[in-house]
Design a protein around this motif. Structure first.
Motif, PDB file in Angstrom:
ATOM      1  N   HIS A   1       0.579  -1.595   0.160  1.00  0.00           N
ATOM      2  CA  HIS A   1      -0.152   0.147   0.123  1.00  0.00           C
ATOM      3  C   HIS A   1       0.417   1.417   0.202  1.00  0.00           C
ATOM      4  O   HIS A   1       0.485   2.705   0.487  1.00  0.00           O
ATOM      5  CB  HIS A   1      -1.043   0.602   1.630  1.00  0.00           C
ATOM      6  N   GLY A   2       2.104   1.323   0.042  1.00  0.00           N
ATOM      7  CA  GLY A   2       2.952   2.815  -0.169  1.00  0.00           C
ATOM      8  C   GLY A   2       3.251   2.964   0.876  1.00  0.00           C
ATOM      9  O   GLY A   2       3.114   4.111   1.023  1.00  0.00           O
ATOM     10  N   GLY A   3       2.981   1.959   2.252  1.00  0.00           N
ATOM     11  CA  GLY A   3       3.262   2.775   3.596  1.00  0.00           C
ATOM     12  C   GLY A   3       1.402   3.604   3.946  1.00  0.00           C
ATOM     13  O   GLY A   3       1.603   3.946   4.794  1.00  0.00           O
ATOM     14  N   GLN A   4       0.767   3.542   2.931  1.00  0.00           N
ATOM     15  CA  GLN A   4      -0.072   4.174   3.930  1.00  0.00           C
ATOM     16  C   GLN A   4      -1.482   2.800   4.046  1.00  0.00           C
ATOM     17  O   GLN A   4      -1.252   1.676   3.777  1.00  0.00           O
ATOM     18  CB  GLN A   4      -1.087   4.845   2.348  1.00  0.00           C
ATOM     19  N   VAL A   5      -2.477   2.880   5.023  1.00  0.00           N
ATOM     20  CA  VAL A   5      -3.101   2.650   5.597  1.00  0.00           C
ATOM     21  C   VAL A   5      -4.400   2.527   4.553  1.00  0.00           C
ATOM     22  O   VAL A   5      -5.291   3.567   4.282  1.00  0.00           O
ATOM     23  CB  VAL A   5      -3.513   3.261   7.265  1.00  0.00           C
ATOM     24  N   PRO A   6      -4.748   0.928   4.137  1.00  0.00           N
ATOM     25  CA  PRO A   6      -5.840   1.428   3.124  1.00  0.00           C
ATOM     26  C   PRO A   6      -7.490   1.501   4.265  1.00  0.00           C
ATOM     27  O   PRO A   6      -7.097   1.933   5.357  1.00  0.00           O
ATOM     28  CB  PRO A   6      -5.885  -0.377   3.073  1.00  0.00           C
TER      29      PRO A   6
END
Length: 212
Positions: free
Chosen positions: A100-105
């Protein structure tokens, strides 16, 4: 409890607390996710005391990976199940970066695919961070929903589904916070504080307490 009474319950709860918030301390969606993961079978206060020690310097997926599982375990050792939680958080950081590219989904399926993230944790994040109308049913909400008659159910999932059906849409986004705070401070487990309760006259609990 009928729909008119339920609507009045939430009207009063909103009037008393127009902008309810979680008591967990966080500065980003990622930090909220970690705090909620750590809060299982622990108090918000104990989680806040622990995260204050590492969020400032390691409050990102990369930061926690740099801290490492052993370092995180040491930082949260005052919280129950700290070794398992440290392992899950570190693996979650890895997966967030990989997938997720370091992002929280912001999708339940993606959240529940993370280690240590169950339905309740996912619901808290979806509601608090992404303002989705979910209902995270913990022990407080389960008790309040059943005791008051707002949304009786024999299981956590049954109560969650009943609340989603019965809470008026106008109040649904914040209902989780109102109910958890009500259960934490007023409708407590052993001796509910009925004389102080703003919805006591609407509540269907047959064994209401009286003033001391």
């Amino acid at each position: 409890m009928n729909r008119a009474a339920i609507e009045e319950c939430f009207r009063r709860l909103r009037e008393a607390n127009p902008q309810p918030r979680t008591e967990l301390e966080y500065g980003s969606v990622f930090q909220l996710l970690v705090a909620v993961m750590l809060s299982a079978q622990a108090t918000d206060r104990s989680v806040n005391l622990a995260t204050r020690g590492f969020f400032p310097g390691h409050g990102t997926p990369e930061g926690l990976l740099a801290l490492g599982e052993a370092g995180l375990a040491e930082a949260i050792r005052t919280i129950g199940l700290y070794k398992t939680k440290a392992r899950n958080v570190i693996r979650t950081c890895e997966l967030l970066l990989e997938r997720h590219g370091g992002q929280v989904p912001d999708r339940r399926e993606d959240l529940e695919a993370l280690p240590g993230v169950g339905r309740k944790t996912a619901n808290v994040v979806l509601n608090t961070a992404f303002r989705q109308p979910t209902m995270a049913v913990d022990t407080h909400i389960f008790r309040v929903a059943n005791r008051t008659g707002i949304a009786p159910g024999k299981t956590v999932l049954a109560v969650e589904q009943a609340l989603l059906r019965r809470v008026p849409r106008e109040y649904l986004l914040d209902a989780h916070h109102w109910l958890i705070l009500h259960g934490r401070y007023v409708c407590v487990a052993r001796k509910p504080k009925c004389p102080q309760c703003p919805i006591a006259d609407l509540c269907e609990y047959p064994d209401k307490t009286r003033p001391d």
